[in-house]
Design a protein around this motif. Structure first.
Motif, PDB file in Angstrom:
ATOM      1  N   SER A   1       0.829  -1.208   0.000  1.00  0.00           N
ATOM      2  CA  SER A   1       0.000   0.000   0.000  1.00  0.00           C
ATOM      3  C   SER A   1       0.863   1.258   0.000  1.00  0.00           C
ATOM      4  O   SER A   1       0.563   2.230  -0.717  1.00  0.00           O
ATOM      5  CB  SER A   1      -0.946   0.002   1.204  1.00  0.00           C
ATOM      6  N   ILE A   2       1.960   1.248   0.753  1.00  0.00           N
ATOM      7  CA  ILE A   2       2.877   2.396   0.758  1.00  0.00           C
ATOM      8  C   ILE A   2       3.547   2.543  -0.600  1.00  0.00           C
ATOM      9  O   ILE A   2       3.670   3.657  -1.142  1.00  0.00           O
ATOM     10  CB  ILE A   2       3.923   2.236   1.874  1.00  0.00           C
ATOM     11  N   ALA A   3       3.979   1.411  -1.183  1.00  0.00           N
ATOM     12  CA  ALA A   3       4.633   1.453  -2.500  1.00  0.00           C
ATOM     13  C   ALA A   3       3.676   1.986  -3.565  1.00  0.00           C
ATOM     14  O   ALA A   3       4.072   2.776  -4.430  1.00  0.00           O
ATOM     15  CB  ALA A   3       5.127   0.057  -2.871  1.00  0.00           C
ATOM     16  N   LEU A   4       2.409   1.567  -3.508  1.00  0.00           N
ATOM     17  CA  LEU A   4       1.429   2.063  -4.481  1.00  0.00           C
ATOM     18  C   LEU A   4       1.185   3.559  -4.305  1.00  0.00           C
ATOM     19  O   LEU A   4       1.022   4.288  -5.294  1.00  0.00           O
ATOM     20  CB  LEU A   4       0.110   1.307  -4.331  1.00  0.00           C
TER      21      LEU A   4
ATOM     22  N   PRO B   1     -14.852 -16.108  -5.686  1.00  0.00           N
ATOM     23  CA  PRO B   1     -15.378 -15.550  -4.425  1.00  0.00           C
ATOM     24  C   PRO B   1     -14.642 -14.287  -3.973  1.00  0.00           C
ATOM     25  O   PRO B   1     -15.253 -13.352  -3.450  1.00  0.00           O
ATOM     26  CB  PRO B   1     -15.175 -16.694  -3.420  1.00  0.00           C
ATOM     27  N   VAL B   2     -13.323 -14.256  -4.197  1.00  0.00           N
ATOM     28  CA  VAL B   2     -12.538 -13.088  -3.802  1.00  0.00           C
ATOM     29  C   VAL B   2     -12.875 -11.898  -4.695  1.00  0.00           C
ATOM     30  O   VAL B   2     -12.880 -10.745  -4.257  1.00  0.00           O
ATOM     31  CB  VAL B   2     -11.034 -13.405  -3.865  1.00  0.00           C
ATOM     32  N   LEU B   3     -13.169 -12.174  -5.969  1.00  0.00           N
ATOM     33  CA  LEU B   3     -13.523 -11.107  -6.901  1.00  0.00           C
ATOM     34  C   LEU B   3     -14.784 -10.380  -6.449  1.00  0.00           C
ATOM     35  O   LEU B   3     -14.864  -9.153  -6.523  1.00  0.00           O
ATOM     36  CB  LEU B   3     -13.720 -11.679  -8.307  1.00  0.00           C
ATOM     37  N   ILE B   4     -15.766 -11.131  -5.957  1.00  0.00           N
ATOM     38  CA  ILE B   4     -17.006 -10.508  -5.471  1.00  0.00           C
ATOM     39  C   ILE B   4     -16.701  -9.552  -4.320  1.00  0.00           C
ATOM     40  O   ILE B   4     -17.190  -8.414  -4.280  1.00  0.00           O
ATOM     41  CB  ILE B   4     -18.002 -11.594  -5.036  1.00  0.00           C
ATOM     42  N   LEU B   5     -15.865 -10.009  -3.380  1.00  0.00           N
ATOM     43  CA  LEU B   5     -15.487  -9.140  -2.262  1.00  0.00           C
ATOM     44  C   LEU B   5     -14.711  -7.920  -2.744  1.00  0.00           C
ATOM     45  O   LEU B   5     -14.874  -6.813  -2.207  1.00  0.00           O
ATOM     46  CB  LEU B   5     -14.650  -9.928  -1.250  1.00  0.00           C
ATOM     47  N   ALA B   6     -13.868  -8.098  -3.761  1.00  0.00           N
ATOM     48  CA  ALA B   6     -13.088  -6.980  -4.289  1.00  0.00           C
ATOM     49  C   ALA B   6     -14.000  -5.931  -4.914  1.00  0.00           C
ATOM     50  O   ALA B   6     -13.762  -4.717  -4.771  1.00  0.00           O
ATOM     51  CB  ALA B   6     -12.070  -7.477  -5.316  1.00  0.00           C
ATOM     52  N   PHE B   7     -15.049  -6.355  -5.598  1.00  0.00           N
ATOM     53  CA  PHE B   7     -16.006  -5.392  -6.149  1.00  0.00           C
ATOM     54  C   PHE B   7     -16.724  -4.638  -5.035  1.00  0.00           C
ATOM     55  O   PHE B   7     -16.957  -3.428  -5.139  1.00  0.00           O
ATOM     56  CB  PHE B   7     -17.018  -6.108  -7.044  1.00  0.00           C
ATOM     57  N   VAL B   8     -17.068  -5.336  -3.961  1.00  0.00           N
ATOM     58  CA  VAL B   8     -17.689  -4.666  -2.808  1.00  0.00           C
ATOM     59  C   VAL B   8     -16.737  -3.614  -2.249  1.00  0.00           C
ATOM     60  O   VAL B   8     -17.147  -2.487  -1.917  1.00  0.00           O
ATOM     61  CB  VAL B   8     -18.071  -5.693  -1.724  1.00  0.00           C
ATOM     62  N   VAL B   9     -15.460  -3.962  -2.181  1.00  0.00           N
ATOM     63  CA  VAL B   9     -14.448  -3.047  -1.644  1.00  0.00           C
ATOM     64  C   VAL B   9     -14.368  -1.767  -2.467  1.00  0.00           C
ATOM     65  O   VAL B   9     -14.372  -0.659  -1.918  1.00  0.00           O
ATOM     66  CB  VAL B   9     -13.075  -3.741  -1.595  1.00  0.00           C
ATOM     67  N   ILE B  10     -14.308  -1.897  -3.797  1.00  0.00           N
ATOM     68  CA  ILE B  10     -14.116  -0.685  -4.606  1.00  0.00           C
ATOM     69  C   ILE B  10     -15.395   0.146  -4.667  1.00  0.00           C
ATOM     70  O   ILE B  10     -15.321   1.370  -4.831  1.00  0.00           O
ATOM     71  CB  ILE B  10     -13.592  -1.009  -6.025  1.00  0.00           C
ATOM     72  N   VAL B  11     -16.553  -0.485  -4.528  1.00  0.00           N
ATOM     73  CA  VAL B  11     -17.793   0.290  -4.467  1.00  0.00           C
ATOM     74  C   VAL B  11     -17.844   1.083  -3.161  1.00  0.00           C
ATOM     75  O   VAL B  11     -18.221   2.262  -3.141  1.00  0.00           O
ATOM     76  CB  VAL B  11     -19.016  -0.636  -4.602  1.00  0.00           C
ATOM     77  N   ILE B  12     -17.450   0.452  -2.055  1.00  0.00           N
ATOM     78  CA  ILE B  12     -17.424   1.143  -0.770  1.00  0.00           C
ATOM     79  C   ILE B  12     -16.384   2.258  -0.775  1.00  0.00           C
ATOM     80  O   ILE B  12     -16.651   3.383  -0.343  1.00  0.00           O
ATOM     81  CB  ILE B  12     -17.132   0.154   0.379  1.00  0.00           C
ATOM     82  N   GLY B  13     -15.189   1.960  -1.265  1.00  0.00           N
ATOM     83  CA  GLY B  13     -14.094   2.932  -1.201  1.00  0.00           C
ATOM     84  C   GLY B  13     -14.207   4.046  -2.215  1.00  0.00           C
ATOM     85  O   GLY B  13     -13.698   5.147  -1.996  1.00  0.00           O
ATOM     86  N   GLY B  14     -14.854   3.787  -3.349  1.00  0.00           N
ATOM     87  CA  GLY B  14     -14.916   4.775  -4.426  1.00  0.00           C
ATOM     88  C   GLY B  14     -14.115   4.291  -5.613  1.00  0.00           C
ATOM     89  O   GLY B  14     -12.915   4.035  -5.500  1.00  0.00           O
ATOM     90  N   ILE B  15     -14.771   4.156  -6.759  1.00  0.00           N
ATOM     91  CA  ILE B  15     -14.126   3.603  -7.945  1.00  0.00           C
ATOM     92  C   ILE B  15     -12.994   4.513  -8.403  1.00  0.00           C
ATOM     93  O   ILE B  15     -13.175   5.718  -8.572  1.00  0.00           O
ATOM     94  CB  ILE B  15     -15.162   3.407  -9.068  1.00  0.00           C
ATOM     95  N   GLY B  16     -11.812   3.932  -8.583  1.00  0.00           N
ATOM     96  CA  GLY B  16     -10.650   4.681  -9.040  1.00  0.00           C
ATOM     97  C   GLY B  16      -9.768   5.210  -7.928  1.00  0.00           C
ATOM     98  O   GLY B  16      -8.715   5.786  -8.195  1.00  0.00           O
ATOM     99  N   SER B  17     -10.160   5.021  -6.668  1.00  0.00           N
ATOM    100  CA  SER B  17      -9.403   5.558  -5.540  1.00  0.00           C
ATOM    101  C   SER B  17      -8.613   4.459  -4.841  1.00  0.00           C
ATOM    102  O   SER B  17      -9.204   3.506  -4.323  1.00  0.00           O
ATOM    103  CB  SER B  17     -10.358   6.234  -4.546  1.00  0.00           C
ATOM    104  N   ILE B  18      -7.281   4.594  -4.819  1.00  0.00           N
ATOM    105  CA  ILE B  18      -6.441   3.636  -4.096  1.00  0.00           C
ATOM    106  C   ILE B  18      -6.646   3.777  -2.595  1.00  0.00           C
ATOM    107  O   ILE B  18      -6.735   2.787  -1.863  1.00  0.00           O
ATOM    108  CB  ILE B  18      -4.956   3.851  -4.459  1.00  0.00           C
ATOM    109  N   LYS B  19      -6.751   5.023  -2.128  1.00  0.00           N
ATOM    110  CA  LYS B  19      -7.010   5.256  -0.696  1.00  0.00           C
ATOM    111  C   LYS B  19      -8.346   4.638  -0.294  1.00  0.00           C
ATOM    112  O   LYS B  19      -8.466   4.007   0.756  1.00  0.00           O
ATOM    113  CB  LYS B  19      -6.995   6.756  -0.407  1.00  0.00           C
TER     114      LYS B  19
END
Length: 306
Positions: A155-158, A223-241
């Motif tokens: 995360s720091i490197a990104l 199964p992990v892909l579904i969780l990853a989509f939930v993550v980016i919807v919660i965090g905001g699409i396009g935002s690494i933070k």
């Protein structure tokens, strides 16, 4: 409900969150820069796990296996972008969904053809086995602690890659105005290939690391892909933070919910009913979290284009 159990489950949630971040960061980069919905992202997770398991088994070196897993996922990602994804950028999202779903089937059957249907075993190296004693006399597996550390380092490197380098400047510009950076002489096609390969490499690393905790098998990425989509919807699409915060939220809510909801319901239900109700509600908890966040922040916590 001891303090030791709470500390252990919080660490488990953070460990799950950091691995979800590796998946979600690549997914949100691809969508943010290219506007592409890539359902095949979980296949790169599987490619990284299988390549790591195969190389580790043949060489006896887990580190060589990890390097091979990341490299294989990045190369496969670059090849997929060149041969398939490049033709989808200006197509409707429905076409992207159908094409990348077809890639899931191709990768699954290809992996089954090469490695067989039986799961492969991938064990952590001997120097990462054992436990670490944390404050409060909590004993926690060293390997899981290492996963948390890897997630923090990535995360720091990104952050430095996106915010402090020329490539990061081009990625940020590509998110906001891809036509303009093309007019300024940036090779858009090359940039897209690099971003897609980077996202695939991160997914492959996550698959390789988690593969030592679970079995390496066909379809493990979905199964992990579904969780990853939930993550980016919660965090905001396009935002690494947003992907980082969303991943940690999902990891903690999912882990703590699965442990403590059955315990909570046992206070006023028979144990058998409490376990069933608690498990069912825990499975829905991250989606309830997503709905609540979107009710107040429709674009996610950190919308990239706000």
């Amino acid at each position: 409900m001891s303090v030791t159990l709470l500390i252990e489950q919080i660490l488990n949630g953070v460990q799950l969150g950091t691995m979800l971040f590796l998946m979600a960061s690549g997914l949100t980069l691809v969508f943010g820069v290219m506007g592409l919905i890539n359902l095949a992202h979980g296949s790169f997770y599987m490619v990284g796990a299988y390549a790591t398991a195969a190389v580790t088994a043949s060489t006896g070196s887990f580190l060589m296996g990890l390097a091979a897993g990341m490299t294989a996922a990045a190369l496969v990602g670059a090849l997929v972008e060149l041969l398939v994804i490049r033709r989808l950028y200006h197509r409707p999202h429905l076409d992207q969904v159908l094409a990348t779903f077809a890639l899931i089937l191709i990768f699954s059957e290809g992996t089954r053809w090469i490695f067989g249907s039986s799961p492969m075993r991938l064990s952590p190296p001997s120097w990462l086995t054992g436990f670490v004693t944390l404050p409060g006399d909590t004993r926690y597996p060293l390997y899981r602690l290492m996963l948390i550390g890897v997630g923090i380092v990535i995360s720091i490197a990104l952050y430095f890659l996106i915010s402090k380098t020329r490539l990061g400047m081009r990625i940020r510009a590509g998110e906001s105005d891809r036509e303009m950076i093309g007019a300024l002489g940036v090779n858009i096609s090359k940039l897209y290939t690099v971003v897609f390969a980077l996202g695939a490499a991160l997914a492959g690393l996550a698959g390789a690391l988690v593969g030592a905790l679970q079995s390496v098998q066909v379809g493990m990425g979905e199964p992990v892909l579904i969780l990853a989509f939930v993550v980016i919807v919660i965090g905001g699409i396009g935002s690494i933070k947003g992907a980082l915060l969303g991943a940690l939220l999902v990891g903690l809510v999912d882990t703590l919910g699965r442990v403590y909801l059955p315990i909570f319901f046992r206070a006023f239900m028979p144990p058998s009913e409490a376990s069933g109700v608690g498990a069912a509600l825990a499975a829905m908890l991250i989606y309830i979290l997503m709905a609540v966040i979107l009710a107040f922040k429709p674009k996610g916590l950190f919308a990239a284009h706000d």
